[in-house]
Design a protein around this motif. Structure first.
Motif, mmCIF file in Angstrom:
data_model
loop_
_atom_site.group_PDB
_atom_site.id
_atom_site.type_symbol
_atom_site.label_atom_id
_atom_site.label_comp_id
_atom_site.label_asym_id
_atom_site.label_seq_id
_atom_site.Cartn_x
_atom_site.Cartn_y
_atom_site.Cartn_z
ATOM 1 N N ILE A 182 -37.737 4.361 10.889
ATOM 2 C CA ILE A 182 -36.839 4.764 11.973
ATOM 3 C C ILE A 182 -37.656 5.332 13.125
ATOM 4 N N ARG A 183 -37.032 5.413 14.279
ATOM 5 C CA ARG A 183 -37.705 5.883 15.482
ATOM 6 C C ARG A 183 -37.922 7.388 15.565
ATOM 7 N N PRO A 184 -36.978 8.223 15.118
ATOM 8 C CA PRO A 184 -37.201 9.672 15.240
ATOM 9 C C PRO A 184 -38.452 10.110 14.476
ATOM 10 N N PRO A 185 -39.153 11.099 15.012
ATOM 11 C CA PRO A 185 -40.299 11.640 14.283
ATOM 12 C C PRO A 185 -39.828 12.562 13.172
ATOM 13 N N ARG A 186 -40.734 12.870 12.267
ATOM 14 C CA ARG A 186 -40.454 13.851 11.231
ATOM 15 C C ARG A 186 -41.328 15.065 11.468
ATOM 16 N N VAL A 187 -41.024 16.160 10.796
ATOM 17 C CA VAL A 187 -41.826 17.377 10.883
ATOM 18 C C VAL A 187 -43.044 17.174 9.979
ATOM 19 N N ALA A 188 -44.218 17.111 10.566
ATOM 20 C CA ALA A 188 -45.436 16.811 9.805
ATOM 21 C C ALA A 188 -45.663 17.803 8.668
ATOM 22 N N ALA A 189 -45.344 19.059 8.869
ATOM 23 C CA ALA A 189 -45.600 20.099 7.868
ATOM 24 C C ALA A 189 -44.509 20.212 6.810
ATOM 25 N N SER A 190 -43.420 19.485 6.944
ATOM 26 C CA SER A 190 -42.340 19.561 5.963
ATOM 27 C C SER A 190 -42.788 18.927 4.653
ATOM 28 N N PRO A 191 -42.450 19.554 3.518
ATOM 29 C CA PRO A 191 -42.869 18.986 2.241
ATOM 30 C C PRO A 191 -42.177 17.673 1.880
ATOM 31 N N ALA A 192 -41.012 17.414 2.471
ATOM 32 C CA ALA A 192 -40.282 16.181 2.179
ATOM 33 C C ALA A 192 -39.386 15.802 3.346
ATOM 34 N N CYS A 193 -39.173 14.511 3.494
ATOM 35 C CA CYS A 193 -38.339 14.006 4.589
ATOM 36 C C CYS A 193 -37.602 12.756 4.114
ATOM 37 N N LEU A 194 -36.348 12.642 4.516
ATOM 38 C CA LEU A 194 -35.531 11.461 4.230
ATOM 39 C C LEU A 194 -35.267 10.736 5.541
ATOM 40 N N GLU A 195 -35.697 9.491 5.631
ATOM 41 C CA GLU A 195 -35.418 8.664 6.808
ATOM 42 C C GLU A 195 -34.055 8.019 6.609
ATOM 43 N N CYS A 196 -33.168 8.175 7.591
ATOM 44 C CA CYS A 196 -31.783 7.733 7.411
ATOM 45 C C CYS A 196 -31.276 6.858 8.549
ATOM 46 N N ARG A 197 -30.404 5.926 8.171
ATOM 47 C CA ARG A 197 -29.640 5.147 9.141
ATOM 48 C C ARG A 197 -28.197 5.632 9.035
ATOM 49 N N LEU A 198 -27.566 5.838 10.169
ATOM 50 C CA LEU A 198 -26.191 6.326 10.199
ATOM 51 C C LEU A 198 -25.261 5.388 9.434
ATOM 52 N N HIS A 199 -24.489 5.964 8.531
ATOM 53 C CA HIS A 199 -23.439 5.224 7.836
ATOM 54 C C HIS A 199 -22.101 5.481 8.532
ATOM 55 N N ARG A 200 -21.796 6.760 8.738
ATOM 56 C CA ARG A 200 -20.511 7.087 9.342
ATOM 57 C C ARG A 200 -20.509 8.528 9.836
ATOM 58 N N ILE A 201 -19.796 8.764 10.922
ATOM 59 C CA ILE A 201 -19.498 10.114 11.398
ATOM 60 C C ILE A 201 -18.006 10.314 11.219
ATOM 61 N N ILE A 202 -17.653 11.351 10.478
ATOM 62 C CA ILE A 202 -16.242 11.617 10.194
ATOM 63 C C ILE A 202 -15.820 12.879 10.926
#
Length: 171
Positions: free
Chosen positions: A89-109
């Motif tokens: 995905i295009r957004p960056p992640r926090v380099a120092a974070s121990p874990a990151c989930l890359e996500c594609r939008l499913h739905r906004i409710i």
């Protein structure tokens, strides 16, 4: 704490902490977080369909708090955080974070209030990729306690995961 990173349609990075988030479902994995009245994260995700959920650890608590300010600047820079590229995905992640989930939008409710107006929203994303810092893998398993993730309890109170124990379901 979920630390949501996103980018605007114009490519401007945004980072904001969200107290209410959770991962669920197994194949595929999904994650959801609650967002109050529309702010940059929600608008960016609506526009681009992508976001990352970065885990906030105890060591990153001050940066997380700094990034919660309502400002019109890059929160990564405001909090003194390095960006790392995501793979899918295009957004960056926090380099120092121990874990990151890359996500594609499913739905906004939209979540209606007592009068039926939608002030809050639930954002659900499908997990496309997962980053886990190798320092937190032990014997092929994620060592969550070593990450020292934090959770918001309410008001200005937080907790840090410092102990784990196992309990097996009865067969």
């Amino acid at each position: 704490m979920g630390w949501i990173s996103s980018v605007s349609a114009e490519g401007v990075a945004n980072l904001a902490p969200y107290s209410y988030f959770n991962a669920f479902a197994q194949a595929p994995h999904y994650v959801a977080f609650g967002s109050g009245p529309p702010k940059d994260s929600l608008r960016n995700i609506e526009a681009t369909g992508e976001f990352a959920v970065n885990l906030v650890s105890f060591d990153l608590r001050e940066a997380m708090n700094a990034s919660s300010a309502h400002v019109a600047v890059d929160e990564f820079e405001l909090a003194g955080l390095a960006k790392a590229p995501c793979r899918l995905i295009r957004p960056p992640r926090v380099a120092a974070s121990p874990a990151c989930l890359e996500c594609r939008l499913h739905r906004i409710i939209p979540l209606p209030d007592d009068d039926g107006a939608a002030g809050d929203h639930m954002v659900i994303g499908r997990v496309l990729g997962i980053h886990i810092d190798d320092r937190y893998i032990a014997d092929g398993r994620v060592d969550t306690v070593a990450m020292r993730p934090i959770a918001r309890l309410g008001y200005s109170e937080y907790a840090t995961v410092s102990e784990a124990w196992r309990m097996r379901r009865p067969d």
